[in-house]
Every structure is written in structure tokens, then in C-alpha cells.
Scaffold this active site. Sequence first.
Site, short mmCIF file in Angstrom:
data_model
loop_
_atom_site.label_atom_id
_atom_site.label_comp_id
_atom_site.label_asym_id
_atom_site.label_seq_id
_atom_site.Cartn_x
_atom_site.Cartn_y
_atom_site.Cartn_z
N ASN A 84 25.10 -7.30 -15.81
CA ASN A 84 25.92 -8.23 -15.07
C ASN A 84 25.91 -8.03 -13.72
OD1 ASN A 84 27.78 -10.67 -15.47
ND2 ASN A 84 29.00 -9.20 -14.29
N TYR B 41 33.32 -8.21 -7.04
CA TYR B 41 34.63 -7.79 -7.12
C TYR B 41 35.11 -6.87 -5.92
CZ TYR B 41 32.96 -8.55 -11.86
OH TYR B 41 31.98 -9.16 -13.16
N ARG B 42 35.95 -7.45 -5.14
CA ARG B 42 36.36 -6.38 -4.09
C ARG B 42 36.78 -4.97 -4.38
NH1 ARG B 42 41.82 -9.11 -4.13
NH2 ARG B 42 43.13 -7.56 -5.04
N TRP C 296 37.86 -5.88 -10.60
CA TRP C 296 37.44 -7.01 -11.57
C TRP C 296 38.42 -7.70 -12.46
CZ3 TRP C 296 33.43 -2.97 -12.87
CH2 TRP C 296 34.00 -1.94 -14.07
N GLU D 188 22.32 -12.67 -13.63
CA GLU D 188 22.47 -12.99 -12.29
C GLU D 188 21.02 -12.96 -11.51
OE1 GLU D 188 25.16 -11.53 -13.65
OE2 GLU D 188 26.70 -13.02 -13.31
N ASP E 179 44.45 -12.51 0.22
CA ASP E 179 43.52 -13.33 -0.59
C ASP E 179 43.10 -14.64 -0.20
OD1 ASP E 179 41.81 -13.26 -2.75
OD2 ASP E 179 43.15 -11.89 -3.67
C1 LIG Z 1 34.20 -13.27 -1.08
C2 LIG Z 1 34.62 -13.02 -2.63
C3 LIG Z 1 35.50 -12.17 -3.25
C4 LIG Z 1 35.65 -12.20 -4.84
N1 LIG Z 1 36.40 -11.10 -5.11
C5 LIG Z 1 36.84 -11.07 -6.45
C6 LIG Z 1 37.49 -9.96 -6.96
O1 LIG Z 1 37.91 -9.10 -6.22
N2 LIG Z 1 37.65 -9.89 -8.23
C7 LIG Z 1 37.38 -10.99 -9.15
O2 LIG Z 1 37.55 -10.71 -10.36
N3 LIG Z 1 36.45 -11.82 -8.58
C8 LIG Z 1 36.34 -12.23 -7.50
N4 LIG Z 1 35.57 -13.08 -6.69
C9 LIG Z 1 35.05 -14.28 -7.89
C10 LIG Z 1 34.01 -13.62 -8.92
O3 LIG Z 1 32.72 -12.99 -8.08
C11 LIG Z 1 33.25 -14.85 -9.60
O4 LIG Z 1 34.32 -15.26 -10.27
C12 LIG Z 1 31.98 -14.47 -10.38
O5 LIG Z 1 31.64 -15.52 -10.86
C13 LIG Z 1 32.59 -13.45 -11.40
O6 LIG Z 1 31.19 -13.14 -12.16
P1 LIG Z 1 31.35 -12.70 -13.58
O7 LIG Z 1 31.42 -13.86 -14.38
O8 LIG Z 1 29.57 -12.22 -13.93
O9 LIG Z 1 32.34 -11.49 -13.67
C14 LIG Z 1 35.05 -12.94 -5.50
C15 LIG Z 1 34.42 -14.26 -4.94
C16 LIG Z 1 34.16 -13.94 -3.49
C17 LIG Z 1 33.04 -15.23 -3.08
MN LIG Z 2 28.19 -12.53 -14.80
#
Ligand SMILES: Cc1cc2nc3c(=O)[nH]c(=O)nc-3n(C[C@H](O)[C@H](O)[C@H](O)COP(=O)(O)O)c2cc1C
Ligand SMILES: [Mn+2]
Length: 481
Positions: free
Chosen positions: A168, A172-173, A186, A233, A282
Site C-alpha cells: 500500500n 499521511y502527514r 494514518w 497504487e 488542516d
Molecule cells: C496533502 C494531503 C495530505 C494528507 N494527509 C493525510 C493524513 O495525514 N492522514 C490520512 O489518513 N490521510 C491523509 N490524506 C488522505 C489520504 O492520502 C487518502 O485518504 C488516501 O486515499 C489514503 O490511501 P489508503 O486508502 O491507501 O490508505 C492526505 C491527502 C492529501 C492530498
Molecule cells: Mn491504498
Amino acid sequence: MAYRDLREFIRALEQNHELQRIPFEVDPILEIAEFADRAVKRGGPALLFEKPKGSSIPVLINSFASKRKMEIALEVSAAEEVAERIVELLEMRMPEGLLGKIKMLPKLADLGSVFPRIVSKGPCQELVRTEGFSLHDYPVLQCWPGDAGRFITLPLVFSRNPDTGKRNCGMYRMQIFDERTAGMHWQTHKQGAEHYRRMQHHGQTRMDVAVAIGADPATMYSAILPLPPDLDEMMIAGFLRQSPVEMVKCQTSDLEVPANAEIVLEGYVELGELRTEGPFGDHTGFYSLADEYPVFHVTCITQRKEPIYATTIVGPPPMEDYYMGKAIERIFLPLMRVQIPEVRDIAMPAEGIFHNLILVSMRKSYPGHARKVMHAIWGLGQAMFSKVIVVVDEDVDVQNTREVAWKALNNIDPERDIQFVMGPIDSLDHSSRLPNYGSKMGVDATRKWPGEGFTRPWPGVIEMSAEVKRRVDELWKKAGL
Ligand SMILES: Cc1cc2nc3c(=O)[nH]c(=O)nc-3n(C[C@H](O)[C@H](O)[C@H](O)COP(=O)(O)O)c2cc1C
Ligand SMILES: [Mn+2]
């Protein structure tokens, strides 16, 4: 031709007059963020800070921060082109006869390009540092005055599902805690958190994690896509860029990272170890409050000899992430329509910050159909977070929020047409009664039918006749208007 890396993307932005270099010193503490905020609100260029204070590594920000920049990133003239390529795939049928099969070959070859390719070395490992490194060496931003510190905001976080072995990559910041540790934000619904829970369930103590910062734009973008769990991804990135993503094995774990990355942080998350993360300004436009999140321990940093640090800021909308999200809306519409074909269009206006408001137009075929659509959306991956769903008939243009407000507000009898449900809520919602759990609202703003108990006549929308319009077109000129 797919961008080989971040640099080629920067060059393309520059050639399209969508990038401005800042040759003088600017502070990554708040100042770069203020530049970025002003630039995005004015539809300005991406910014490349060549002399961030305190570091020799340039900072790239706002590289996706407009419709045009997203198009350059995805190498299309409109995000809908990607949607069309998806539709073609979805409509692909068993070809008839030899000629049909031959015609199909280029498409199949295209498909071959989606699979990532393992390579033995890549520019992301030009320098390998297993000691003497520090996260403080990088020009990581503090974005807003109330932030708890510096946050890596555009990281590609890689982990592996221990049950399926599938990779995956999520964005996630990461809050910098000290030289070698950072927060791992996450949220509970995301795949990184799911892998963490599964590893805990298996009684493991450590979870390998690798973080890539800065890569070709399709690869970076793929990290934010709301994909089903276990859908790689890197495969979707290959589809977007129409060329395989080259992956290289990490130096200290079995994970792989994009070979073209600028910087890679290798390390692990100690299962069970939590630390206070945030507050952080945020993308809701509010601060997310401090909360407990896992800790990422860096064991090795690999990078290019002269890396570029890619980042973004979020905050009161519209920000860069709005444009990234708008492209998702366009690209994912055909996929949503596979499961909910009656949906015509959807829109997530900037002020709704994605999860707070989704406008849906649909072709209504039976009583209660609008409510079926709401529930289908609440059951669809990350669309489950939609706090308010407004459903309108197919003749309403959901891209025009004024039209939606006008027609929807006319059409509803609130007590009859509003539906409340309980369920999972976006972790960033500060108003829900509990973190991650609360209520959502659906508004059925479609025209009501007798089969739905509405027996009064329903009026039509006012419109002048075409004949009179034509005549007045002429008279208008005559009147000198
Ligand atoms: C700039 C930016 C920052 C993000 N920061 C976070 C974060 O800190 N934590 C989080 O859970 N999702 C964050 N997201 C959203 C996730 O990247 C998004 O939900 C993603 O689809 C998660 O992928 P996954 O389904 O593989 O976990 C962020 C998105 C962007 C565009
Ligand atoms: Mn994913």
C-alpha cells in the site's frame, strides 16, 4: 512520454509558465506557507524556493495547485481524458475474429505498462546514510502558527499487508519529533492503519515502513487516490503515466520504493508505541487537535546527491489539495457509475472540503431511488465520509452550485426529504459527538413522485420560448443594447 522524475515535471511546469523560482532566502517556518497560500488563491504558479533558510535543499510547493497544473501533471488536456481511458477499459469486450483481436493488441500492450518493474538501482539511492543523518537536515515546513512543529506534508508512505503481501502507498502527514523519529498520521480508516492493526493481531512488534518524498507526478498523485484496499497504487500510477513505475528495494527492509524518488526515509513503526501528534492546520480550514498516533523510527535515509524537497500546505480552501481532489472527482466518476449507473455527475465544491458535501445528479427511475443512491455512496470506500449528500435530478448541473442551491431549496420539504444516518465519520471532523463516529445527512432534492406520496402538481422551471428569444435577439441590436 511519462515524466522520468520530479525534475522533468518541474521542467514541464516551467515551460508552461506554471513555475516561479524564488532565488532568495525564505524561511520554511511559516513564510513558505504564506507564499504558497497567496499563490494558490490567485491562481499563481508553482513555487520553487531555491534557498530555504537553514537548508541547501530546494523546496517545491503548489506543483498540482490549479486545473492546468493537474493537467500537466497527468499529461492530459483535461482530467476527463483519464476518465475516458478508464471507460474504454471497462467496456473492453472479448474481441470477435482475428481482426478484432489484432485491433485489441495496442490496448493490451497499454495494460502491460501498468505493472511496476523492479530495478536493481535508482537515483533515490545515490546517497545512502545509515548513520549521521537527521530529519532536521531537510527544509520541512511549519505551515501555520498553531502547528505543533514541522510536518512532512507530501510523503508517500509504503507498507505491506501481512496477510496478503500486497503493497500500500498512502499519503499521511508526518510531524518531525526529533532527528530520527516522526509521527505517522494514518487515520483509522486508512490502509496504513489497517496494516498496523493486522500486524498487531499477528503478535508482531515492528512494522516496516518506507517513505518516499518527491517523485514523478503520477506516482506522487497515486498516493492520495481512494482506491480499494490491496489495489496497488503503483499499478494505478503506471496506468496514469502509461509507463511502468520503476521500484527499487530498500536498503534496510524488504519494501520497495519508486526508484526515481528524491528522498527516501526507511524505518519502522513500533507496534503499540503512540505519541501526541498535532495540532496541525488542516485541510478543513481548522486546526486538527492533538491526538495519539504511531511513531515512525528512521533507520536509514537514501536520496539523490542534490535532492529537491516536494511539499504542500493545506488550510482554508481552496488550497492545492482542492485541485488534486477535483481531478479525483473527474477520474473516479466512471468507476462510481459502474456501481451506481444512475448517477449522472457528482461535484464536491471547495467549501465542502471533499467529505462535508457531495452534490449528485441522477436519473430517477423508481420511488425512493434518490435515497438508494445516498446509501450506495455512503457504502463506497472513502465516500463513506460524505457528511451531507444532496441528490438532484439529472437536469440539474451539479458543477453549478448556484443552480443546485436554487433548485434543491425549492424542491425540498425538509421534514420529508432529509434523511439522517449514523456511521463512520472522517477523523478530521471536529463536530461529531465522538471521534470517527457520528451522523450524516442526505437531502433528496429530486422532484417528488406520486409513488412517493406526493400527489400535488409539480411545476416546471420558467423558461422563455425559443421563438421569442430569437426575435428579441434582433430587436436587442436594434435597440442598441
Ligand atoms: C496533502 C494531503 C495530505 C494528507 N494527509 C493525510 C493524513 O495525514 N492522514 C490520512 O489518513 N490521510 C491523509 N490524506 C488522505 C489520504 O492520502 C487518502 O485518504 C488516501 O486515499 C489514503 O490511501 P489508503 O486508502 O491507501 O490508505 C492526505 C491527502 C492529501 C492530498
Ligand atoms: Mn491504498
